[in-house]
Design an enzyme around this catalytic site. Structure first.
Site, mmCIF file in Angstrom:
data_model
loop_
_atom_site.group_PDB
_atom_site.id
_atom_site.type_symbol
_atom_site.label_atom_id
_atom_site.label_comp_id
_atom_site.label_asym_id
_atom_site.label_seq_id
_atom_site.Cartn_x
_atom_site.Cartn_y
_atom_site.Cartn_z
ATOM 1 N N ASN A 1 45.347 37.067 47.612
ATOM 2 C CA ASN A 1 46.500 36.763 46.761
ATOM 3 C C ASN A 1 47.591 37.839 46.821
ATOM 4 O OD1 ASN A 1 45.016 38.635 45.396
ATOM 5 N ND2 ASN A 1 44.878 37.522 43.467
ATOM 6 N N THR B 1 46.667 34.828 39.180
ATOM 7 C CA THR B 1 45.720 35.261 40.223
ATOM 8 C C THR B 1 45.682 34.265 41.371
ATOM 9 O OG1 THR B 1 44.385 36.248 38.467
ATOM 10 C CG2 THR B 1 43.327 35.991 40.618
ATOM 11 N N HIS C 1 47.088 43.321 44.311
ATOM 12 C CA HIS C 1 46.264 43.609 43.145
ATOM 13 C C HIS C 1 47.182 44.143 42.050
ATOM 14 C CE1 HIS C 1 43.012 45.367 40.745
ATOM 15 N NE2 HIS C 1 43.765 46.444 40.648
ATOM 16 N N ARG D 1 51.851 42.515 35.749
ATOM 17 C CA ARG D 1 51.002 41.310 35.884
ATOM 18 C C ARG D 1 51.842 40.044 35.713
ATOM 19 N NH1 ARG D 1 45.523 41.809 35.890
ATOM 20 N NH2 ARG D 1 45.068 40.028 34.570
ATOM 21 N N PHE E 1 31.869 35.989 43.479
ATOM 22 C CA PHE E 1 32.761 36.259 44.607
ATOM 23 C C PHE E 1 32.812 37.731 45.008
ATOM 24 C CE2 PHE E 1 35.280 36.142 40.663
ATOM 25 C CZ PHE E 1 35.919 37.380 40.708
ATOM 26 N N ARG F 1 52.894 36.656 44.220
ATOM 27 C CA ARG F 1 51.713 35.880 44.653
ATOM 28 C C ARG F 1 52.104 34.487 45.132
ATOM 29 N NH1 ARG F 1 47.493 38.249 40.158
ATOM 30 N NH2 ARG F 1 46.512 39.788 41.522
ATOM 31 N N GLU G 1 42.141 53.505 38.575
ATOM 32 C CA GLU G 1 42.483 53.005 39.912
ATOM 33 C C GLU G 1 43.485 53.916 40.620
ATOM 34 O OE1 GLU G 1 41.446 48.384 38.723
ATOM 35 O OE2 GLU G 1 43.509 48.891 39.210
ATOM 36 N N LYS H 1 47.327 43.682 49.746
ATOM 37 C CA LYS H 1 45.997 43.376 50.284
ATOM 38 C C LYS H 1 46.045 43.074 51.794
ATOM 39 C CE LYS H 1 44.199 41.708 45.889
ATOM 40 N NZ LYS H 1 43.295 40.737 45.244
ATOM 41 N N TYR I 1 35.961 47.849 42.955
ATOM 42 C CA TYR I 1 35.836 46.583 42.226
ATOM 43 C C TYR I 1 34.518 46.489 41.449
ATOM 44 C CZ TYR I 1 40.040 44.388 44.167
ATOM 45 O OH TYR I 1 41.342 44.050 44.471
HETATM 46 P P1 CMP Z 1 42.696 41.318 41.832
HETATM 47 O O1 CMP Z 1 43.892 41.458 40.941
HETATM 48 O O2 CMP Z 1 42.640 42.175 43.044
HETATM 49 O O3 CMP Z 1 41.366 41.585 40.983
HETATM 50 C C1 CMP Z 1 40.130 40.961 41.277
HETATM 51 C C2 CMP Z 1 40.243 39.981 42.387
HETATM 52 O O4 CMP Z 1 39.167 39.082 42.529
HETATM 53 C C3 CMP Z 1 41.418 39.079 42.133
HETATM 54 O O5 CMP Z 1 42.613 39.787 42.303
HETATM 55 C C4 CMP Z 1 41.169 37.950 43.108
HETATM 56 O O6 CMP Z 1 41.749 38.197 44.386
HETATM 57 C C5 CMP Z 1 39.672 37.976 43.237
HETATM 58 N N1 CMP Z 1 39.124 36.747 42.675
HETATM 59 C C6 CMP Z 1 39.188 36.346 41.408
HETATM 60 N N2 CMP Z 1 38.563 35.158 41.261
HETATM 61 C C7 CMP Z 1 38.107 34.805 42.494
HETATM 62 C C8 CMP Z 1 37.390 33.696 42.995
HETATM 63 N N3 CMP Z 1 37.017 32.696 42.180
HETATM 64 N N4 CMP Z 1 37.100 33.682 44.313
HETATM 65 C C9 CMP Z 1 37.470 34.704 45.115
HETATM 66 N N5 CMP Z 1 38.166 35.792 44.689
HETATM 67 C C10 CMP Z 1 38.471 35.835 43.388
#
Ligand code: CMP
Length: 139
Positions: A114, A93, A117, A87, A59, A104, A128, A11, A51
């Site tokens: 984070n 996350t 993805h 994962r 968010f 992460r 994807e 990211k 997304y």
């Molecule tokens: P990712 O694996 O890219 O898939 C969806 C993304 O949404 C996740 O990682 C986070 O970076 C983001 N995400 C999930 N929950 C929140 C949150 N509460 N606030 C901001 N970003 C979020």
């Protein structure tokens, strides 16, 4: 048992901090074979498409603005049971909750930024990776 491929991307914040190569190294060391990689940048509209499954979440705006704020490294990796294995490997996350030694935990900044993805299902992994790569770009 799931399929053997998943989609990941480094990211924008991790790219800005210069973690791209370190993250790719870690992925390889974790036994995941990189079978496609491309540095690119998403427009806001593209991030919204990518997304789309999160478009009802509070968010969503923050997430798509962030993901279109700078270059990313798009990657397809291969390993047995790839989606679940990857994962597990990258950690929770929220980097604060991720286990020591995970990508992460090592390279993440916060919940949104984070570091990487990881696709959440075989079905989404296919969608994807097809979003970023043609069959001839996956080796
Ligand atoms: P990712 O694996 O890219 O898939 C969806 C993304 O949404 C996740 O990682 C986070 O970076 C983001 N995400 C999930 N929950 C929140 C949150 N509460 N606030 C901001 N970003 C979020």
């Amino acid at each position: 048992m799931g399929g053997n491929r998943t989609y990941t991307m480094v990211k924008p914040t991790a790219m800005r901090k210069g973690y791209m190569a370190a993250i790719m190294n870690k992925i390889t060391e974790g036994g995941f074979k990189i079978i496609a990689a491309k540095m690119t940048k998403l427009s806001l509209a593209e991030a919204e498409t990518f997304y789309a499954i999160h478009n009802e979440r509070p968010f969503f705006g923050e997430l798509t603005e962030f993901m279109s704020s700078g270059p990313i490294m798009a990657i397809v990796v291969e390993k047995e049971n790839a989606v679940e294995a990857y994962r597990d490997f990258i950690g929770a996350t929220n980097p604060e909750e991720a286990k020591d030694g995970t990508i992460r935990k090592l390279f993440g900044t916060n919940m949104g930024e984070n570091a990487v993805h990881g696709s959440d299902s075989d079905e989404n992994a296919k969608i994807e990776m097809n979003y970023f790569f043609n069959d001839r770009d996956i080796f």
